[in-house]
Design a protein around this motif. Structure first.
Motif, mmCIF file in Angstrom:
data_model
loop_
_atom_site.group_PDB
_atom_site.id
_atom_site.type_symbol
_atom_site.label_atom_id
_atom_site.label_comp_id
_atom_site.label_asym_id
_atom_site.label_seq_id
_atom_site.Cartn_x
_atom_site.Cartn_y
_atom_site.Cartn_z
ATOM 1 N N ALA A 283 -25.301 16.287 5.312
ATOM 2 C CA ALA A 283 -24.252 16.864 5.917
ATOM 3 C C ALA A 283 -22.725 16.382 5.721
ATOM 4 C CB ALA A 283 -24.390 17.272 7.376
ATOM 5 N N ARG A 284 -22.667 15.160 5.384
ATOM 6 C CA ARG A 284 -21.351 14.547 5.485
ATOM 7 C C ARG A 284 -20.620 14.865 4.507
ATOM 8 N NH1 ARG A 284 -21.089 9.534 2.243
ATOM 9 N NH2 ARG A 284 -19.746 8.582 3.968
ATOM 10 N N TRP A 285 -20.880 15.162 3.245
ATOM 11 C CA TRP A 285 -19.956 15.852 2.176
ATOM 12 C C TRP A 285 -19.342 17.148 2.578
ATOM 13 C CZ3 TRP A 285 -16.603 13.570 -0.623
ATOM 14 C CH2 TRP A 285 -16.927 12.220 -0.995
ATOM 15 N N PRO A 286 -20.544 18.121 2.839
ATOM 16 C CA PRO A 286 -19.955 19.258 3.102
ATOM 17 C C PRO A 286 -19.081 19.394 4.677
ATOM 18 C CG PRO A 286 -22.335 19.392 2.651
ATOM 19 C CD PRO A 286 -21.951 17.997 2.809
ATOM 20 N N ALA A 287 -19.261 18.587 5.346
ATOM 21 C CA ALA A 287 -18.641 18.548 6.677
ATOM 22 C C ALA A 287 -16.978 18.245 6.342
ATOM 23 C CB ALA A 287 -18.950 17.637 7.576
ATOM 24 N N VAL A 288 -16.829 17.171 5.523
ATOM 25 C CA VAL A 288 -15.473 16.696 5.202
ATOM 26 C C VAL A 288 -14.876 17.894 4.356
ATOM 27 C CG1 VAL A 288 -14.307 15.106 3.678
ATOM 28 C CG2 VAL A 288 -15.798 14.266 5.405
ATOM 29 N N VAL A 289 -15.442 18.328 3.320
ATOM 30 C CA VAL A 289 -15.029 19.405 2.569
ATOM 31 C C VAL A 289 -14.633 20.602 3.407
ATOM 32 C CG1 VAL A 289 -15.114 20.715 0.312
ATOM 33 C CG2 VAL A 289 -15.868 18.427 0.359
ATOM 34 N N LEU A 290 -15.463 21.069 4.037
ATOM 35 C CA LEU A 290 -15.155 22.404 4.868
ATOM 36 C C LEU A 290 -14.405 22.226 5.762
ATOM 37 C CD1 LEU A 290 -19.056 23.364 5.076
ATOM 38 C CD2 LEU A 290 -17.131 24.817 3.878
ATOM 39 N N THR A 291 -14.299 20.992 6.515
ATOM 40 C CA THR A 291 -13.232 20.836 7.566
ATOM 41 C C THR A 291 -11.773 20.771 6.971
ATOM 42 O OG1 THR A 291 -14.997 19.730 8.770
ATOM 43 C CG2 THR A 291 -12.531 19.200 9.362
ATOM 44 N N LEU A 292 -11.797 20.031 6.035
ATOM 45 C CA LEU A 292 -10.410 19.877 5.159
ATOM 46 C C LEU A 292 -9.926 21.353 4.674
ATOM 47 C CD1 LEU A 292 -10.611 16.474 3.320
ATOM 48 C CD2 LEU A 292 -9.361 17.128 5.383
ATOM 49 N N GLY A 293 -10.961 22.216 4.188
ATOM 50 C CA GLY A 293 -10.623 23.495 3.772
ATOM 51 C C GLY A 293 -10.267 24.266 5.106
ATOM 52 N N ALA A 294 -10.916 24.023 6.059
ATOM 53 C CA ALA A 294 -10.560 24.864 7.366
ATOM 54 C C ALA A 294 -9.192 24.526 7.921
ATOM 55 C CB ALA A 294 -11.696 24.770 8.377
ATOM 56 N N THR A 295 -8.931 23.281 7.801
ATOM 57 C CA THR A 295 -7.564 22.745 8.423
ATOM 58 C C THR A 295 -6.506 23.357 7.431
ATOM 59 O OG1 THR A 295 -8.837 20.981 9.313
ATOM 60 C CG2 THR A 295 -6.428 20.733 9.015
ATOM 61 N N ALA B 28 -17.974 23.470 11.527
ATOM 62 C CA ALA B 28 -18.446 22.840 12.853
ATOM 63 C C ALA B 28 -20.169 22.603 12.555
ATOM 64 C CB ALA B 28 -18.276 23.851 13.904
ATOM 65 N N LEU B 29 -20.595 23.515 12.007
ATOM 66 C CA LEU B 29 -22.212 23.465 11.911
ATOM 67 C C LEU B 29 -22.504 22.118 11.325
ATOM 68 C CD1 LEU B 29 -24.843 24.516 12.221
ATOM 69 C CD2 LEU B 29 -24.389 25.936 10.078
ATOM 70 N N ALA B 30 -21.958 22.051 10.324
ATOM 71 C CA ALA B 30 -21.984 20.751 9.104
ATOM 72 C C ALA B 30 -21.640 19.599 10.205
ATOM 73 C CB ALA B 30 -21.189 20.779 7.881
ATOM 74 N N ALA B 31 -20.660 19.398 10.966
ATOM 75 C CA ALA B 31 -20.544 18.107 11.545
ATOM 76 C C ALA B 31 -21.528 18.077 12.798
ATOM 77 C CB ALA B 31 -19.066 18.486 12.500
ATOM 78 N N ILE B 32 -21.851 19.177 13.359
ATOM 79 C CA ILE B 32 -22.989 18.780 14.067
ATOM 80 C C ILE B 32 -24.306 18.357 13.594
ATOM 81 C CG2 ILE B 32 -24.787 20.292 15.913
ATOM 82 C CD1 ILE B 32 -22.238 22.086 16.296
ATOM 83 N N VAL B 33 -24.597 18.885 12.501
ATOM 84 C CA VAL B 33 -25.853 18.373 11.489
ATOM 85 C C VAL B 33 -25.542 16.910 11.280
ATOM 86 C CG1 VAL B 33 -27.101 18.312 9.450
ATOM 87 C CG2 VAL B 33 -26.618 20.691 10.847
ATOM 88 N N MET B 34 -24.386 16.522 11.106
ATOM 89 C CA MET B 34 -23.901 15.058 10.778
ATOM 90 C C MET B 34 -24.229 14.139 11.780
ATOM 91 S SD MET B 34 -20.578 14.114 8.986
ATOM 92 C CE MET B 34 -19.856 12.856 9.427
ATOM 93 N N THR B 35 -24.342 14.563 13.262
ATOM 94 C CA THR B 35 -24.946 13.644 14.200
ATOM 95 C C THR B 35 -26.346 13.445 14.248
ATOM 96 O OG1 THR B 35 -25.153 15.692 15.877
ATOM 97 C CG2 THR B 35 -22.904 14.714 15.575
ATOM 98 N N ALA B 36 -27.137 13.839 13.511
ATOM 99 C CA ALA B 36 -28.623 13.861 13.416
ATOM 100 C C ALA B 36 -28.661 12.891 12.206
ATOM 101 C CB ALA B 36 -29.234 15.127 13.075
ATOM 102 N N PRO B 37 -29.124 11.706 12.516
ATOM 103 C CA PRO B 37 -29.157 10.632 11.564
ATOM 104 C C PRO B 37 -30.137 10.897 10.489
ATOM 105 C CG PRO B 37 -29.683 9.710 13.557
ATOM 106 C CD PRO B 37 -29.492 11.010 13.893
ATOM 107 N N ARG B 38 -31.064 11.684 10.596
ATOM 108 C CA ARG B 38 -31.824 12.180 9.410
ATOM 109 C C ARG B 38 -31.359 12.870 8.218
ATOM 110 N NH1 ARG B 38 -38.229 13.883 9.988
ATOM 111 N NH2 ARG B 38 -38.330 14.180 7.975
ATOM 112 N N TRP B 39 -30.396 13.756 8.797
ATOM 113 C CA TRP B 39 -29.828 14.690 7.850
ATOM 114 C C TRP B 39 -28.144 14.437 7.833
ATOM 115 C CZ3 TRP B 39 -32.769 17.835 5.662
ATOM 116 C CH2 TRP B 39 -33.978 18.310 6.083
ATOM 117 N N ARG B 40 -27.826 13.202 8.206
ATOM 118 C CA ARG B 40 -26.403 12.767 7.864
ATOM 119 C C ARG B 40 -26.224 12.741 6.403
ATOM 120 N NH1 ARG B 40 -25.815 7.991 11.172
ATOM 121 N NH2 ARG B 40 -25.917 9.631 12.833
ATOM 122 N N TRP B 41 -26.879 12.087 5.791
ATOM 123 C CA TRP B 41 -26.478 11.926 4.419
ATOM 124 C C TRP B 41 -26.304 13.343 3.575
ATOM 125 C CZ3 TRP B 41 -29.677 14.096 0.385
ATOM 126 C CH2 TRP B 41 -31.032 14.658 0.868
#
Length: 156
Positions: free
Chosen positions: A39-51, A24-37
């Protein structure tokens, strides 16, 4: 299902409790254009791991309930919240994967500029959906965990 006499469910639940807030934290950081690059991989990997861990926790929880005969209102309440969390995580995973693919990004290390979004019409809705879905799974993981703790500790 057990490992050294310990039911698998409480072990798997810890993965859900760790991966879901981090995703969730990585996905929220992903909405900030400056940090998207970043946060995007951690967001996907952590989300799939959580799911995935939520799915396994649901399976092991059902097996634990059946094997130990844990048919109480508190356990049923926890199982209902667990099912809601699993559905929410599948939806959250879909949103994160779409955002991963759609949202523009360029590494901050290269000092480049963002490319145009692959599907520009989805960019603004994703900026709203990502944090909303992240907050939803955060709330659900807390409610599910609270119901599980009550089911364990109030059943003397």
């Amino acid at each position: 299902m057990e490992i050294n006499g310990v039911p698998l469910h409480p072990l798997v639940v810890h993965a859900v409790v760790v991966f879901t807030p981090l995703a969730a934290l990585a996905a929220i950081v992903m909405t900030a254009p400056r940090w998207r690059w970043l946060a995007r991989w951690p967001a996907v990997v952590l989300t799939l791991g959580a799911t995935a861990s939520s799915y396994v926790a649901t399976l092991t929880g059902s097996a634990l309930e059946k094997d130990r005969g844990l048919h109480s209102p508190l356990v049923t309440h926890h199982a209902e919240w667990g099912s809601r969390l699993m559905v929410a995580l599948w939806i959250f995973a879909a949103v994160v994967v779409v955002a991963f693919w759609v949202l523009p990004h360029v590494t901050g290390l290269a000092g480049g500029t963002d490319r145009v979004a692959r599907v520009a019409v989805l960019e603004k809705p994703l900026m709203v959906l990502l944090p909303l879905a992240a907050v939803a799974v955060l709330v659900l993981v807390v409610l599910t965990g609270d119901a599980g703790a009550k089911a364990v500790w109030r059943q003397g």
